[in-house]
Design a protein around this motif. Structure first.
Motif, PDB file in Angstrom:
ATOM      1  N   GLU A 161       0.848  -1.129   0.113  1.00 29.35           N
ATOM      2  CA  GLU A 161       0.046  -0.014   0.017  1.00 29.35           C
ATOM      3  C   GLU A 161       0.760   1.093   0.010  1.00 29.35           C
ATOM      4  N   LYS A 162       1.857   1.172   0.840  1.00 24.06           N
ATOM      5  CA  LYS A 162       2.821   2.329   0.628  1.00 24.06           C
ATOM      6  C   LYS A 162       3.367   2.689  -0.698  1.00 24.06           C
ATOM      7  N   ASN A 163       3.884   1.492  -1.250  1.00 24.44           N
ATOM      8  CA  ASN A 163       4.312   1.633  -2.491  1.00 24.44           C
ATOM      9  C   ASN A 163       3.273   2.075  -3.656  1.00 24.44           C
ATOM     10  N   LEU A 164       2.380   1.827  -3.469  1.00 25.95           N
ATOM     11  CA  LEU A 164       0.992   2.481  -4.378  1.00 25.95           C
ATOM     12  C   LEU A 164       0.904   3.764  -4.321  1.00 25.95           C
ATOM     13  N   VAL A 165       0.911   4.195  -2.890  1.00 29.67           N
ATOM     14  CA  VAL A 165       0.800   5.679  -2.655  1.00 29.67           C
ATOM     15  C   VAL A 165       1.997   6.394  -3.347  1.00 29.67           C
ATOM     16  N   VAL A 166       3.169   5.772  -3.162  1.00 30.94           N
ATOM     17  CA  VAL A 166       4.307   6.549  -3.545  1.00 30.94           C
ATOM     18  C   VAL A 166       4.349   6.616  -5.047  1.00 30.94           C
ATOM     19  N   GLN A 167       3.639   5.415  -5.916  1.00 34.01           N
ATOM     20  CA  GLN A 167       3.755   5.454  -7.414  1.00 34.01           C
ATOM     21  C   GLN A 167       2.550   6.441  -7.722  1.00 34.01           C
ATOM     22  N   ILE A 168       1.467   6.591  -6.945  1.00 39.43           N
ATOM     23  CA  ILE A 168       0.316   7.525  -7.508  1.00 39.43           C
ATOM     24  C   ILE A 168       0.865   8.925  -7.194  1.00 39.43           C
ATOM     25  N   LEU A 169       1.758   9.259  -6.000  1.00 40.25           N
ATOM     26  CA  LEU A 169       2.302  10.677  -6.169  1.00 40.25           C
ATOM     27  C   LEU A 169       3.166  11.004  -7.084  1.00 40.25           C
ATOM     28  N   LEU A 170       4.022  10.017  -7.432  1.00 40.93           N
ATOM     29  CA  LEU A 170       4.970   9.859  -8.515  1.00 40.93           C
ATOM     30  C   LEU A 170       4.379  10.280 -10.028  1.00 40.93           C
ATOM     31  N   ALA A 171       3.306   9.464 -10.145  1.00 39.93           N
ATOM     32  CA  ALA A 171       2.286   9.728 -11.393  1.00 39.93           C
ATOM     33  C   ALA A 171       1.870  11.231 -11.393  1.00 39.93           C
ATOM     34  N   ILE A 172       1.383  11.695 -10.376  1.00 44.83           N
ATOM     35  CA  ILE A 172       0.831  13.047 -10.066  1.00 44.83           C
ATOM     36  C   ILE A 172       1.850  14.075 -10.396  1.00 44.83           C
TER      37      ILE A 172
END
Length: 189
Positions: A161-172
């Motif tokens: 879940e933490k990695n998913l949040v980081v990936q979403i922030l990276l995409a943004i």
């Protein structure tokens, strides 16, 4: 980003003396844009009248009037290449003593404004955030069943879940970078 910068620098009709400074936003003067637009309109009219040699020269004039204005310079490169092809197909010599514009036009089109550089960077960055779930989950199930320590399923889920949040922030962030570049280097800058 390096590929985007390389495409931007190589594909420009005018090679800058200071590459780093040329990558910073620099507004094209309004009078240069207007001159380039007048030349483009004249060139289009000449092309439609089948006066391809004169049209090619007018496209060159438009390119020289505003070489860093992406929208007009791309239109001039495309029009000049189209005119040159028409002249050559008619059996006449090439009216412009420069190499073909097709490659430069295509490469410059893949410069800073091309969104796929940013998407490719995002895709290449994703493996940095993936967990080695197959080897970890096998080790976890083995160690959990034997009673030896290891990461639990809850810890693995929290890490994912933490990695998913980081990936979403990276995409943004990548999307914000792309839009920032477009606003600064926009099509009509």
């Amino acid at each position: 980003m390096l590929a985007a910068i390389a495409c931007e620098v190589y594909g420009r009709p005018e090679q800058p003396s200071n590459i780093v400074a040329s990558l910073l936003p620099r507004k094209t003067p309004t009078d240069a844009k207007e001159r380039a637009q007048v030349f483009l309109d004249e060139a289009d009219t000449l092309y439609n009248l089948h006066d391809y040699e004169s049209a090619s020269k007018r496209y060159t004039d438009a390119l020289r009037a505003a070489p860093t204005n992406w929208k007009r310079a791309q239109a001039a490169l495309i029009g000049r290449e189209r005119s040159r092809k028409s002249v050559i197909l008619a059996g006449n010599p090439d009216p412009v003593d420069e190499p073909s514009d097709a490659v430069k036009q295509w490469v410059w089109g893949r410069g800073l404004r091309w969104p796929f550089h940013y998407l490719i960077a995002l895709i290449l960055a994703r493996p940095l955030f993936e967990t080695t779930s197959t080897s970890t989950s096998t080790a976890t199930s083995t160690s959990t069943s034997t009673g030896v320590g290891g990461s639990s399923a809850a810890e693995e889920k929290a890490r994912a879940e933490k990695n998913l949040v980081v990936q979403i922030l990276l995409a943004i962030g990548v999307l914000g970078l792309y839009n920032g570049v477009l606003l600064n280097y926009g099509l009509d800058y």
